[in-house]
Design an enzyme around this catalytic site. Structure first.
Site, PDB file in Angstrom:
ATOM      1  N   THR A  43       0.844  -1.186   0.000  1.00 65.08           N
ATOM      2  CA  THR A  43       0.000   0.000   0.000  1.00 65.08           C
ATOM      3  C   THR A  43       0.873   1.228   0.000  1.00 65.08           C
ATOM      4  OG1 THR A  43      -1.715  -1.094   1.268  1.00 65.08           O
ATOM      5  CG2 THR A  43      -1.760   1.286   1.279  1.00 65.08           C
TER       6      THR A  43
ATOM      7  N   LYS B 195      -8.146   1.731  -1.914  1.00 62.76           N
ATOM      8  CA  LYS B 195      -7.800   1.899  -0.503  1.00 62.76           C
ATOM      9  C   LYS B 195      -8.082   3.302   0.007  1.00 62.76           C
ATOM     10  CE  LYS B 195      -4.078  -1.077  -1.802  1.00 62.76           C
ATOM     11  NZ  LYS B 195      -2.644  -1.083  -2.031  1.00 62.76           N
TER      12      LYS B 195
ATOM     13  N   GLY C  88      -7.887   7.137   3.816  1.00 60.84           N
ATOM     14  CA  GLY C  88      -7.025   6.175   3.157  1.00 60.84           C
ATOM     15  C   GLY C  88      -6.480   5.226   4.201  1.00 60.84           C
TER      16      GLY C  88
ATOM     17  N   SER D  21       3.818   0.807   2.676  1.00 58.43           N
ATOM     18  CA  SER D  21       5.132   0.356   2.216  1.00 58.43           C
ATOM     19  C   SER D  21       5.842   1.393   1.359  1.00 58.43           C
ATOM     20  CB  SER D  21       4.981  -0.934   1.404  1.00 58.43           C
ATOM     21  OG  SER D  21       4.350  -1.936   2.160  1.00 58.43           O
TER      22      SER D  21
END
Length: 184
Positions: free
Chosen positions: A7, A39, A56, A135
């Site tokens: 993500t 997301k 988010g 990430s």
């Protein structure tokens, strides 16, 4: 069991315009499980000035949706006070035995403020109007800050460009980007 990754969520605020964007990649271990996940959300029914609230999430999808449901409840209890709703969620998240196990982060934004909420009880308002999680978050954050200094892009387009950059660097991110925006 392999850790679910993948993500990049970014929020950029300029004046009374704010955007939240996310890439679409979900990775399990070394495998891309999904390339077009969404997301980011716009919560229409709640929020200051009836413009809504942008959300988010990064982390486990099930955990994120569980937290998103609880955040909506807190926001309905304090519809014109995003900070209060975020703090109440963070307190609940930190003190509830089951919620403490949830592995996720949230970015929430309305027309007045942007906040990052963690399970450790953190509610952080970025001082420069830019925050990122997931990430690829550090890559998107760096790209967004550089674009803010050297371009006149609107928040939505700036988020899109920064996420493209993050997707070129982070193996857990891609270029399937969803952007939601509020303008006041």
């Amino acid at each position: 069991m392999d850790k679910v990754r993948g993500t990049t969520i970014l929020s950029v605020r300029v004046g009374r315009r704010v955007a939240v964007a996310g890439d679409g990649q979900v990775t399990i271990g070394e495998t891309i499980a999904k390339a077009d996940a969404v997301k980011v959300r716009r919560l229409e029914e709640v929020g200051a000035e009836s413009a809504g609230v942008l959300v988010g999430f990064a982390g486990s999808a099930g955990d994120a949706f569980s937290l998103l449901d609880r955040f909506e409840v807190k926001l309905k209890e304090s519809p014109s006070n995003l900070m209060r709703a975020a703090i109440e969620l963070a307190k609940l998240w930190r003190t509830d035995r089951l919620l403490r196990r949830l592995e996720s982060l949230l970015v929430v934004a309305d027309l007045q403020q942007t906040l990052m909420i963690s399970g450790q009880g953190d509610v952080i308002a970025p001082s420069d109007g830019v925050c990122a999680i997931g990430s690829g978050g550090p890559y998107a954050l760096a790209a967004a800050r550089a674009l803010l200094k050297h371009s006149d892009l609107a928040p939505a387009e700036l988020c899109r460009e920064a996420l493209f950059t993050a997707g070129e660097i982070c193996v857990y991110s891609n270029d399937q980007i969803t952007v939601v925006e509020l303008a006041g």
